[in-house]
Design an enzyme around this catalytic site. Structure first.
Site, PDB file in Angstrom:
ATOM      1  N   ASN A  62      26.223  31.400  44.840  1.00 30.64           N
ATOM      2  CA  ASN A  62      25.845  32.564  44.044  1.00 30.64           C
ATOM      3  C   ASN A  62      25.014  33.478  44.940  1.00 30.64           C
ATOM      4  O   ASN A  62      23.910  33.109  45.359  1.00 30.64           O
ATOM      5  CB  ASN A  62      25.035  32.084  42.831  1.00 30.64           C
ATOM      6  CG  ASN A  62      24.489  33.233  42.014  1.00 30.64           C
ATOM      7  OD1 ASN A  62      24.710  34.412  42.333  1.00 30.64           O
ATOM      8  ND2 ASN A  62      23.775  32.909  40.958  1.00 30.64           N
ATOM      9  N   VAL A  63      25.537  34.657  45.219  1.00 32.46           N
ATOM     10  CA  VAL A  63      24.852  35.549  46.171  1.00 32.46           C
ATOM     11  C   VAL A  63      23.481  36.018  45.676  1.00 32.46           C
ATOM     12  O   VAL A  63      22.689  36.533  46.458  1.00 32.46           O
ATOM     13  CB  VAL A  63      25.719  36.790  46.532  1.00 32.46           C
ATOM     14  CG1 VAL A  63      26.995  36.379  47.234  1.00 32.46           C
ATOM     15  CG2 VAL A  63      25.991  37.658  45.309  1.00 32.46           C
ATOM     16  N   ASN A  89      30.713  41.976  49.379  1.00 34.42           N
ATOM     17  CA  ASN A  89      31.720  42.476  48.447  1.00 34.42           C
ATOM     18  C   ASN A  89      31.539  41.945  47.020  1.00 34.42           C
ATOM     19  O   ASN A  89      31.975  42.597  46.073  1.00 34.42           O
ATOM     20  CB  ASN A  89      33.105  42.090  48.993  1.00 34.42           C
ATOM     21  CG  ASN A  89      34.196  42.213  47.964  1.00 34.42           C
ATOM     22  OD1 ASN A  89      34.706  43.305  47.713  1.00 34.42           O
ATOM     23  ND2 ASN A  89      34.546  41.102  47.319  1.00 34.42           N
ATOM     24  N   SER A 150      30.372  52.079  45.973  1.00 34.38           N
ATOM     25  CA  SER A 150      31.364  52.532  44.988  1.00 34.38           C
ATOM     26  C   SER A 150      31.220  54.033  44.781  1.00 34.38           C
ATOM     27  O   SER A 150      30.128  54.596  44.967  1.00 34.38           O
ATOM     28  CB  SER A 150      31.124  51.841  43.645  1.00 34.38           C
ATOM     29  OG  SER A 150      31.846  52.486  42.610  1.00 34.38           O
ATOM     30  N   TYR A 162      25.173  49.582  37.284  1.00 33.56           N
ATOM     31  CA  TYR A 162      26.125  49.545  38.407  1.00 33.56           C
ATOM     32  C   TYR A 162      25.894  50.719  39.361  1.00 33.56           C
ATOM     33  O   TYR A 162      25.872  50.548  40.579  1.00 33.56           O
ATOM     34  CB  TYR A 162      27.538  49.576  37.823  1.00 33.56           C
ATOM     35  CG  TYR A 162      28.664  49.346  38.810  1.00 33.56           C
ATOM     36  CD1 TYR A 162      29.014  48.062  39.205  1.00 33.56           C
ATOM     37  CD2 TYR A 162      29.388  50.418  39.322  1.00 33.56           C
ATOM     38  CE1 TYR A 162      30.068  47.849  40.083  1.00 33.56           C
ATOM     39  CE2 TYR A 162      30.440  50.222  40.207  1.00 33.56           C
ATOM     40  CZ  TYR A 162      30.779  48.930  40.577  1.00 33.56           C
ATOM     41  OH  TYR A 162      31.818  48.724  41.451  1.00 33.56           O
ATOM     42  N   ALA A 164      23.150  52.438  39.806  1.00 38.06           N
ATOM     43  CA  ALA A 164      21.865  52.254  40.506  1.00 38.06           C
ATOM     44  C   ALA A 164      22.037  51.260  41.656  1.00 38.06           C
ATOM     45  O   ALA A 164      21.562  51.494  42.772  1.00 38.06           O
ATOM     46  CB  ALA A 164      20.804  51.760  39.533  1.00 38.06           C
ATOM     47  N   LYS A 166      24.817  50.424  43.264  1.00 41.35           N
ATOM     48  CA  LYS A 166      25.719  50.909  44.326  1.00 41.35           C
ATOM     49  C   LYS A 166      25.075  52.042  45.134  1.00 41.35           C
ATOM     50  O   LYS A 166      25.368  52.198  46.320  1.00 41.35           O
ATOM     51  CB  LYS A 166      27.053  51.357  43.722  1.00 41.35           C
ATOM     52  CG  LYS A 166      27.869  50.197  43.127  1.00 41.35           C
ATOM     53  CD  LYS A 166      28.204  49.151  44.182  1.00 41.35           C
ATOM     54  CE  LYS A 166      29.131  48.070  43.646  1.00 41.35           C
ATOM     55  NZ  LYS A 166      29.467  47.060  44.670  1.00 41.35           N
ATOM     56  N   ILE A 195      40.432  51.064  42.326  1.00 45.54           N
ATOM     57  CA  ILE A 195      41.384  50.250  43.072  1.00 45.54           C
ATOM     58  C   ILE A 195      41.979  49.207  42.125  1.00 45.54           C
ATOM     59  O   ILE A 195      41.266  48.673  41.259  1.00 45.54           O
ATOM     60  CB  ILE A 195      40.678  49.545  44.264  1.00 45.54           C
ATOM     61  CG1 ILE A 195      39.769  50.519  45.039  1.00 45.54           C
ATOM     62  CG2 ILE A 195      41.695  48.881  45.193  1.00 45.54           C
ATOM     63  CD1 ILE A 195      40.451  51.687  45.712  1.00 45.54           C
TER      64      ILE A 195
HETATM   65  P1  NAP Z   1      36.620  41.272  41.268  1.00 50.14           P
HETATM   66  O1  NAP Z   1      38.104  41.233  41.227  1.00 50.14           O
HETATM   67  O2  NAP Z   1      35.867  41.029  40.005  1.00 50.14           O
HETATM   68  O3  NAP Z   1      36.120  40.238  42.379  1.00 50.14           O
HETATM   69  C1  NAP Z   1      34.757  40.010  42.626  1.00 50.14           C
HETATM   70  C2  NAP Z   1      34.574  38.564  43.016  1.00 50.14           C
HETATM   71  O4  NAP Z   1      33.155  38.341  43.229  1.00 50.14           O
HETATM   72  C3  NAP Z   1      35.006  37.593  41.902  1.00 50.14           C
HETATM   73  O5  NAP Z   1      35.719  36.520  42.438  1.00 50.14           O
HETATM   74  C4  NAP Z   1      33.657  37.174  41.324  1.00 50.14           C
HETATM   75  O6  NAP Z   1      33.673  35.918  40.689  1.00 50.14           O
HETATM   76  C5  NAP Z   1      32.799  37.153  42.568  1.00 50.14           C
HETATM   77  N1  NAP Z   1      31.393  37.127  42.215  1.00 50.14           N
HETATM   78  C6  NAP Z   1      30.800  37.740  41.155  1.00 50.14           C
HETATM   79  N2  NAP Z   1      29.502  37.434  41.119  1.00 50.14           N
HETATM   80  C7  NAP Z   1      29.247  36.632  42.180  1.00 50.14           C
HETATM   81  C8  NAP Z   1      28.092  35.993  42.660  1.00 50.14           C
HETATM   82  N3  NAP Z   1      26.919  36.102  42.026  1.00 50.14           N
HETATM   83  N4  NAP Z   1      28.185  35.236  43.775  1.00 50.14           N
HETATM   84  C9  NAP Z   1      29.370  35.093  44.412  1.00 50.14           C
HETATM   85  N5  NAP Z   1      30.503  35.663  43.990  1.00 50.14           N
HETATM   86  C10 NAP Z   1      30.450  36.432  42.879  1.00 50.14           C
HETATM   87  O7  NAP Z   1      36.111  42.665  41.828  1.00 50.14           O
HETATM   88  P2  NAP Z   1      36.811  43.694  42.859  1.00 50.14           P
HETATM   89  O8  NAP Z   1      37.449  44.753  42.083  1.00 50.14           O
HETATM   90  O9  NAP Z   1      37.575  42.946  43.886  1.00 50.14           O
HETATM   91  O10 NAP Z   1      35.502  44.339  43.495  1.00 50.14           O
HETATM   92  C11 NAP Z   1      34.947  43.890  44.710  1.00 50.14           C
HETATM   93  C12 NAP Z   1      33.795  44.806  45.083  1.00 50.14           C
HETATM   94  O11 NAP Z   1      34.268  46.138  45.186  1.00 50.14           O
HETATM   95  C13 NAP Z   1      32.660  44.827  44.069  1.00 50.14           C
HETATM   96  O12 NAP Z   1      31.419  44.940  44.733  1.00 50.14           O
HETATM   97  C14 NAP Z   1      32.936  46.089  43.277  1.00 50.14           C
HETATM   98  O13 NAP Z   1      31.772  46.604  42.681  1.00 50.14           O
HETATM   99  C15 NAP Z   1      33.485  46.979  44.356  1.00 50.14           C
HETATM  100  N6  NAP Z   1      34.313  48.072  43.870  1.00 50.14           N
HETATM  101  C16 NAP Z   1      35.492  47.821  43.244  1.00 50.14           C
HETATM  102  C17 NAP Z   1      36.261  48.901  42.805  1.00 50.14           C
HETATM  103  C18 NAP Z   1      37.575  48.710  42.116  1.00 50.14           C
HETATM  104  O14 NAP Z   1      38.159  49.707  41.699  1.00 50.14           O
HETATM  105  N7  NAP Z   1      38.099  47.488  42.007  1.00 50.14           N
HETATM  106  C19 NAP Z   1      35.795  50.194  42.993  1.00 50.14           C
HETATM  107  C20 NAP Z   1      34.596  50.417  43.633  1.00 50.14           C
HETATM  108  C21 NAP Z   1      33.859  49.333  44.081  1.00 50.14           C
HETATM  109  P3  NAP Z   1      33.758  35.885  39.067  1.00 50.14           P
HETATM  110  O15 NAP Z   1      35.084  36.500  38.716  1.00 50.14           O
HETATM  111  O16 NAP Z   1      33.654  34.426  38.760  1.00 50.14           O
HETATM  112  O17 NAP Z   1      32.603  36.702  38.545  1.00 50.14           O
END
Ligand code: NAP
Length: 252
Positions: A62-63, A89, A150, A162, A164, A166, A195
């Protein structure tokens, strides 16, 4: 910096953008330490990295937990012998308005809804960077830390927590690039727009449709497009202290 044989930690590497970046970097010969909360998801991501051509191992951590992050970083250094990169990430969404007024009654965003996102998306980035940078200095290894910010860092309705976090991540990118350059560590950010991942799949379809219509390129980004940018940041040794915006031209 050469990706081949570089050891890179990817938090949230079990799915979504983290997994896509890990697979892409593995395809360029990098060695990946994938960090996430779910072992089965991690096992699948490790297998995908290996079939893409790179070595990979998984770490449950857990980060947002200081002891877990410290132990994970020591384990990665022990398993691989060095650390050359980190992608911060892992992230969560817990969207909601600051206030809602229903039938004359004021509903407030609960403190735990605010705090849970700050803990993972902001404090988690601080903890992972601090521990990885310290280990890199100790091992005298050079490399790059990428923070995933983000488009919401500009301030998105319904995302006090979120946005704040980012915005904080983007600011810390600039701070750490200044502080860590003397140790041969660059720090850069990527600010994705919308994305196609599990995270955005969890948004309401109406909200997604409305969002896509406002993107000048008229589509969401693909995880591979973010991964391509991450590889670029590793390979370009003059990129530091800045946030690469990858959002199809969208402005919030
Ligand atoms: P995602 O599909 O939800 O993947 C995030 C991963 O991080 C999941 O496997 C999640 O596990 C894990 N995680 C969550 N809390 C954690 C913790 N405390 N310790 C370790 N791992 C943890 O999200 P994503 O869309 O790939 O997004 C990845 C990053 O890009 C994030 O920082 C997000 O804010 C950013 N982002 C995404 C988008 C987009 O459009 N997708 C846009 C802008 C920024 P669980 O599922 O078990 O929680």
């Amino acid at each position: 910096m050469q990706l081949k044989d570089s050891v890179i930690i990817v938090t949230g590497g079990g799915q979504g953008l983290g997994r896509a970046m890990a697979e892409y970097l593995a395809g360029r010969g990098a060695r990946l330490a994938l960090v996430d909360l779910d072992q089965q998801r991690l096992d699948e991501a490790v297998a995908a990295c290996k079939s893409a051509g790179g070595d990979a191992r998984s770490y449950i951590c857990n980060v947002a937990n200081e002891d877990q992050v410290s132990n994970m970083v020591s384990q990665v250094a022990g398993d691989f012998g060095t650390i050359n990169g980190l992608i911060n990430n892992a992230g969560i969404l817990r969207d909601g308005l600051l206030l809602k007024v229903r039938d004359g009654e004021i509903q407030k965003m609960p403190l735990n809804q605010w705090q849970s996102v700050i803990d993972v998306n902001l404090t988690g980035v601080f903890l992972c960077t601090r521990e990885v940078a310290a280990k890199m200095v100790e091992l005298q290894s050079k490399g790059l830390i990428i923070n995933i910010s983000s488009i919401s860092r500009a301030g998105n309705m319904g995302q006090s927590n979120y946005s704040a976090a980012k915005a904080g991540v983007a600011a810390m990118t600039v701070v750490w690039a200044k502080e860590l350059a003397r140790y041969g560590i660059r720090v850069a950010g990527i600010a994705p727009g919308f994305i196609e991942t599990e995270m955005t799949a969890s948004m309401k379809p109406e909200a997604l449709e409305k969002m896509t219509a406002g993107i000048p390129l008229r589509r969401m980004g693909k995880p591979e497009e973010i991964a391509h940018s991450a590889a670029y940041l590793f390979e370009n040794d003059y990129y530091s202290g800045r946030i690469l915006e990858l959002d199809g031209g969208l402005r919030l």
